[in-house]
Motif scaffolding. Structure first.
Motif, mmCIF file in Angstrom:
data_model
loop_
_atom_site.group_PDB
_atom_site.id
_atom_site.type_symbol
_atom_site.label_atom_id
_atom_site.label_comp_id
_atom_site.label_asym_id
_atom_site.label_seq_id
_atom_site.Cartn_x
_atom_site.Cartn_y
_atom_site.Cartn_z
ATOM 1 N N THR A 28 0.855 -1.181 0.000
ATOM 2 C CA THR A 28 0.000 0.000 0.000
ATOM 3 C C THR A 28 0.891 1.231 0.000
ATOM 4 N N TYR A 29 0.754 2.064 -1.049
ATOM 5 C CA TYR A 29 1.624 3.218 -1.201
ATOM 6 C C TYR A 29 0.991 4.468 -0.607
ATOM 7 N N LEU A 30 1.841 5.350 -0.147
ATOM 8 C CA LEU A 30 1.379 6.603 0.438
ATOM 9 C C LEU A 30 0.824 7.539 -0.628
ATOM 10 N N PHE A 31 1.489 7.597 -1.775
ATOM 11 C CA PHE A 31 1.100 8.507 -2.853
ATOM 12 C C PHE A 31 0.473 7.728 -4.002
ATOM 13 N N SER A 32 -0.306 8.432 -4.824
ATOM 14 C CA SER A 32 -0.868 7.830 -6.040
ATOM 15 C C SER A 32 -0.701 8.821 -7.181
ATOM 16 N N HIS A 33 -0.613 8.289 -8.402
ATOM 17 C CA HIS A 33 -0.447 9.141 -9.571
ATOM 18 C C HIS A 33 -1.627 10.102 -9.713
ATOM 19 N N SER A 34 -2.848 9.585 -9.494
ATOM 20 C CA SER A 34 -4.031 10.433 -9.665
ATOM 21 C C SER A 34 -4.065 11.564 -8.649
ATOM 22 N N ASP A 35 -3.701 11.258 -7.379
ATOM 23 C CA ASP A 35 -3.695 12.304 -6.347
ATOM 24 C C ASP A 35 -2.658 13.372 -6.655
ATOM 25 N N LEU A 36 -1.476 12.932 -7.070
ATOM 26 C CA LEU A 36 -0.416 13.901 -7.373
ATOM 27 C C LEU A 36 -0.768 14.742 -8.589
ATOM 28 N N HIS A 37 -1.472 14.146 -9.565
ATOM 29 C CA HIS A 37 -1.952 14.926 -10.710
ATOM 30 C C HIS A 37 -2.913 16.010 -10.249
ATOM 31 N N ASP A 38 -3.845 15.623 -9.344
ATOM 32 C CA ASP A 38 -4.813 16.596 -8.833
ATOM 33 C C ASP A 38 -4.106 17.740 -8.115
ATOM 34 N N VAL A 39 -3.121 17.382 -7.274
ATOM 35 C CA VAL A 39 -2.371 18.403 -6.540
ATOM 36 C C VAL A 39 -1.607 19.301 -7.499
ATOM 37 N N ALA A 40 -0.981 18.679 -8.521
ATOM 38 C CA ALA A 40 -0.198 19.457 -9.483
ATOM 39 C C ALA A 40 -1.086 20.448 -10.228
ATOM 40 N N ILE A 41 -2.256 19.978 -10.688
ATOM 41 C CA ILE A 41 -3.163 20.853 -11.421
ATOM 42 C C ILE A 41 -3.704 21.949 -10.514
ATOM 43 N N ASN A 42 -4.137 21.564 -9.291
ATOM 44 C CA ASN A 42 -4.682 22.563 -8.369
ATOM 45 C C ASN A 42 -3.625 23.590 -7.982
ATOM 46 N N SER A 43 -2.388 23.124 -7.758
ATOM 47 C CA SER A 43 -1.306 24.055 -7.422
ATOM 48 C C SER A 43 -1.022 24.983 -8.597
ATOM 49 N N LEU A 44 -1.089 24.427 -9.807
ATOM 50 C CA LEU A 44 -0.870 25.228 -11.006
ATOM 51 C C LEU A 44 -1.912 26.335 -11.110
ATOM 52 N N VAL A 45 -3.174 25.973 -10.894
ATOM 53 C CA VAL A 45 -4.254 26.959 -10.976
ATOM 54 C C VAL A 45 -4.086 28.024 -9.899
ATOM 55 N N ARG A 46 -3.752 27.604 -8.674
ATOM 56 C CA ARG A 46 -3.560 28.578 -7.589
ATOM 57 C C ARG A 46 -2.419 29.533 -7.889
ATOM 58 N N ASP A 47 -1.330 29.008 -8.438
ATOM 59 C CA ASP A 47 -0.188 29.874 -8.782
ATOM 60 C C ASP A 47 -0.568 30.876 -9.862
ATOM 61 N N LEU A 48 -1.331 30.416 -10.858
ATOM 62 C CA LEU A 48 -1.772 31.325 -11.913
ATOM 63 C C LEU A 48 -2.728 32.383 -11.365
ATOM 64 N N GLN A 49 -3.595 31.983 -10.431
ATOM 65 C CA GLN A 49 -4.524 32.943 -9.840
ATOM 66 C C GLN A 49 -3.793 33.987 -8.992
ATOM 67 N N LYS A 50 -2.712 33.570 -8.322
ATOM 68 C CA LYS A 50 -1.919 34.530 -7.557
ATOM 69 C C LYS A 50 -1.300 35.583 -8.473
ATOM 70 N N ARG A 51 -0.918 35.147 -9.662
ATOM 71 C CA ARG A 51 -0.249 36.053 -10.596
ATOM 72 C C ARG A 51 -1.236 36.891 -11.403
ATOM 73 N N TYR A 52 -2.340 36.279 -11.833
ATOM 74 C CA TYR A 52 -3.267 36.961 -12.745
ATOM 75 C C TYR A 52 -4.640 37.246 -12.129
ATOM 76 N N GLY A 53 -4.808 36.887 -10.868
ATOM 77 C CA GLY A 53 -6.038 37.217 -10.163
ATOM 78 C C GLY A 53 -7.277 36.559 -10.755
ATOM 79 N N SER A 54 -8.357 37.339 -10.841
ATOM 80 C CA SER A 54 -9.650 36.826 -11.284
ATOM 81 C C SER A 54 -9.685 36.463 -12.761
ATOM 82 N N HIS A 55 -8.633 36.773 -13.492
ATOM 83 C CA HIS A 55 -8.594 36.415 -14.919
ATOM 84 C C HIS A 55 -8.408 34.912 -15.119
#
Length: 212
Positions: A28-55
């Motif tokens: 049983t592994y601690l991490f999964s590919h699907s979870d890390l994909h979700d985190v990567a995408i969500n982190s990407l969106v948050r970083d873009l929102q920090k830079r470009y705001g509501s756009h």
């Protein structure tokens, strides 16, 4: 080394490899590919929102819709849409290939995960792009493309965005007849334009108030 010793060590390595492989398969592994994909995408969106705001719009699984163009097939979620720019996340679970399209836009793909093969017009070799690589598609250019299974891309387009709707809609009308996905695409396009129009009015009013 004698043959007997050699056979012993070969058997030891084979049994050890089998046990280790069985343990890794059942672990049983601690991490999964699907979870890390979700985190990567969500982190990407948050970083873009920090830079470009509501756009930059929020994105979740419900915002992805199928899109088929030029033979290739995938799913996208729009992060930003205006008349002259768009930013989207593109994913394909299965390997797919086809024609890139020829656009009145400059398009840049950032390979987050997976790979992309590209056969450019008037070229006699295939270019391979893997995770971490940036791929440029100048306006008016075309290529044969192949996307690896499980690939993720962040795509940025700059130009006259409505012109891309003809190519994006062609397979729906002349091949797949998947009008549900087509309406999802048009809704995302329209909602993005409406959101940017609202932000433009809001920012214009704020600038007028600051100027007083």
């Amino acid at each position: 080394m004698s043959i007997k010793s050699l056979l012993f060590w070969l058997a030891f390595i084979a049994i050890g490899t089998f046990i280790l492989n069985s343990w890794m398969d059942s672990k049983t592994y601690l991490f999964s590919h699907s979870d890390l994909h979700d985190v990567a995408i969500n982190s990407l969106v948050r970083d873009l929102q920090k830079r470009y705001g509501s756009h930059i719009l929020d994105v979740d699984e419900s915002m992805f819709f199928f899109i088929g163009c030029g033979g290739w097939f995938g799913q996208v979620a729009a992060l930003h849409v205006s008349l002259t720019e768009y930013v989207l996340v593109f994913n394909t679970v299965q390997e797919t290939r086809g024609f890139s399209g020829r656009y009145w836009l400059n398009i840049t793909d950032f390979v987050i995960d997976g790979w992309l093969e590209q056969w450019r017009e008037r070229s006699f070799e295939v270019e391979n792009f893997t995770a971490g690589v940036t791929v440029h598609h100048p306006w008016g250019s075309a290529a044969g493309v192949r996307f690896g299974a499980g690939s993720w891309f962040l795509e940025y387009g700059r130009g006259f965005v409505p012109s891309s709707m003809f190519f994006a809609s062609a397979d729906t009308f002349f091949s797949t007849h998947d009008f549900v996905s087509w309406f999802s695409m048009m809704h995302a396009f329209g909602a993005g334009l409406a959101h940017e129009a609202y932000l433009f009015v809001e920012e214009s009013i704020a600038n007028l108030q600051d100027a007083r």
